[in-house]
Design an enzyme around this catalytic site. Structure first.
Site, PDB file in Angstrom:
ATOM      1  N   ASP A 128       0.832  -1.199   0.000  1.00 28.02           N
ATOM      2  CA  ASP A 128       0.000   0.000   0.000  1.00 28.02           C
ATOM      3  C   ASP A 128       0.873   1.259   0.000  1.00 28.02           C
ATOM      4  O   ASP A 128       1.947   1.262  -0.589  1.00 28.02           O
ATOM      5  CB  ASP A 128      -0.922  -0.038   1.228  1.00 28.02           C
ATOM      6  CG  ASP A 128      -2.271   0.592   0.963  1.00 28.02           C
ATOM      7  OD1 ASP A 128      -2.324   1.818   0.830  1.00 28.02           O
ATOM      8  OD2 ASP A 128      -3.282  -0.147   0.893  1.00 28.02           O
ATOM      9  N   HIS A 153      -3.480   6.017   3.627  1.00 25.72           N
ATOM     10  CA  HIS A 153      -4.299   4.886   3.180  1.00 25.72           C
ATOM     11  C   HIS A 153      -3.831   3.569   3.781  1.00 25.72           C
ATOM     12  O   HIS A 153      -4.628   2.780   4.301  1.00 25.72           O
ATOM     13  CB  HIS A 153      -4.261   4.828   1.655  1.00 25.72           C
ATOM     14  CG  HIS A 153      -5.149   3.816   1.028  1.00 25.72           C
ATOM     15  ND1 HIS A 153      -4.755   2.529   0.767  1.00 25.72           N
ATOM     16  CD2 HIS A 153      -6.423   3.901   0.588  1.00 25.72           C
ATOM     17  CE1 HIS A 153      -5.749   1.871   0.188  1.00 25.72           C
ATOM     18  NE2 HIS A 153      -6.773   2.678   0.074  1.00 25.72           N
ATOM     19  N   ASN A 168     -13.661   0.262  -7.259  1.00 29.14           N
ATOM     20  CA  ASN A 168     -14.745   1.217  -7.022  1.00 29.14           C
ATOM     21  C   ASN A 168     -15.344   1.808  -8.291  1.00 29.14           C
ATOM     22  O   ASN A 168     -15.946   2.876  -8.249  1.00 29.14           O
ATOM     23  CB  ASN A 168     -14.253   2.376  -6.150  1.00 29.14           C
ATOM     24  CG  ASN A 168     -13.620   1.917  -4.865  1.00 29.14           C
ATOM     25  OD1 ASN A 168     -13.931   0.854  -4.356  1.00 29.14           O
ATOM     26  ND2 ASN A 168     -12.714   2.715  -4.348  1.00 29.14           N
ATOM     27  N   SER A 225     -11.274  -0.609  -0.763  1.00 29.39           N
ATOM     28  CA  SER A 225     -10.013  -0.643  -0.011  1.00 29.39           C
ATOM     29  C   SER A 225     -10.258  -0.921   1.458  1.00 29.39           C
ATOM     30  O   SER A 225      -9.428  -1.515   2.137  1.00 29.39           O
ATOM     31  CB  SER A 225      -9.279   0.699  -0.121  1.00 29.39           C
ATOM     32  OG  SER A 225      -8.376   0.720  -1.170  1.00 29.39           O
TER      33      SER A 225
END
Length: 379
Positions: free
Chosen positions: A121, A154, A252, A323
């Site tokens: 990530d 994130h 998404n 996520s």
């Protein structure tokens, strides 16, 4: 054959998919003219955007910082599960409650402390005080940064959902106390290179094999994505063939997951692709789905709307996106009880829905109590 097309980053970006020339120059500087870009999978402030996607050669994360009241599509999260206080004093988020099937296991302590979560990530902050992080195995592929430089936040948010400790502060994760290995491939904007994602996967495999980690005690989380890439697909499946398990965000874009990587690798038995639901078990319009007529690549749904977790500065924030869903399943995969299919969620407008991922049985084993030191003998 799945098409290999490029898409642009959706994290904190315009709603249209546009590949900027600066991205092309960055790719050329790394010799990746034929690669794909990836970004994170977060949903944005005023719109659903921010999937980890490939922009003509890079990658990004899949999540979204947003106030639901400001979104064009109002999503009610007033019933089903709500954030609460755990028996331990930590915040028991609605997502962890859902994953634990309505039971508060926090009184068992950090019962996943012997497990390992590889978080590929934006990095993971080492200053939250709520995570166990392996500093030696963690690594960065981002120029000028180290693995703990999560300037985006994130990766820290994802790690918190997986493994935040039971310590009476902050949130508790699905697999509390699990050891996090931070593999930073995305920069402060949630962008990165496909080759780095592949390298990070191979690096994680090497760490697992070199240290003889039990495969049932490990998981690799990928809350990032982009357009279909046979290169990344092969990398994931080669690792999965060895018994290594993945939890991957579905994306998404509100589309068929078959067209996006790494989620398209979900046809492998050890690759778990996760769609999003809100706390009423309803799939939001941003979540990718899968048409089962071509082979169902999505295995489970998990909480992905209004998910509270850690910030890189030690605070808490709620984000939306697939996520946020994937790390719930990653945490469940680490538990000895495993996971099972719960209720089927309310379908999206296209009629697609997935079973909610919940903890299996029996009850998790409490964390071992340290043996007290013996009292000194009298002289």
């Amino acid at each position: 054959m799945k098409p290999q097309t490029s898409v642009s980053d959706l994290f904190h970006s315009n709603p249209k998919m546009v590949m900027a020339s600066s991205v092309v120059s960055k790719l050329e500087s790394k010799g990746l003219n034929d690669s794909r870009e990836v970004s994170n999978l977060v949903v944005n402030d005023l719109k659903y955007s921010g999937d980890a996607v490939f922009h003509g050669g890079t990658v990004g994360a899949l999540s979204t910082q947003n106030q639901l009241s400001h979104q064009s599509e109002q999503i009610s999260i007033s019933s089903y599960y709500e954030n609460a206080t755990a028996k331990s004093g930590d915040i028991l988020t609605w997502g962890v409650q859902s994953s634990w099937n309505g039971t508060d296991f926090s009184e068992l302590g950090n019962f996943a402390s012997d497990k390992y979560a590889f978080v590929i990530d934006t990095g993971v902050s080492d200053s939250t005080g709520d995570l166990n992080i392996h500093p030696t195995w963690s690594k960065s592929w981002v120029d000028g940064e180290i693995w703990s430089d999560d300037l985006d936040g994130h990766g820290t948010h994802v790690a918190g959902t997986i493994a935040a400790k039971v310590n009476g502060s902050g949130v508790v994760g699905v697999a509390p106390g699990a050891m996090v290995i931070a593999l930073q491939v995305l920069d402060e904007n949630g962008d990165g290179y496909l080759s780095d994602v592949s390298d990070a996967i191979n690096y994680a495999v090497n760490v697992i094999e070199t240290n003889n980690l039990n495969l049932s005690d490990t998981v690799i989380n990928l809350s990032l994505g982009g357009s279909y890439s046979s290169y990344l697909d092969s990398t994931i499946k080669e690792a999965a063939d060895k018994g290594i398990r993945f939890s991957i965000a579905a994306g998404n874009e509100g589309g068929d997951v078959d067209n996006y990587s790494p989620a398209a690798a979900g046809d492998h038995a050890n690759v778990f692709v996760v769609s999003a639901v809100n706390n009423q078990n309803m799939m939001p319009s941003f979540s990718n789905w899968d048409d089962p007529s071509g082979g169902d690549d999505i295995d489970f749904s998990a909480p992905g709307v209004g998910v509270l977790s850690l910030t890189q500065n030690g605070g808490l924030t709620s984000w939306n996106g697939t996520s946020m869903a994937a790390p719930h399943v990653a945490g469940l995969l680490l538990l000895d009880e495993g996971l099972k299919a719960g209720d089927i969620g309310t379908p999206n407008a296209g009629g697609y829905a997935d079973p909610l991922a919940v903890i299996g049985s029996p009850t998790p084993t409490p964390a071992p109590t340290p043996t007290p030191a013996p009292s000194p003998s009298p002289a």
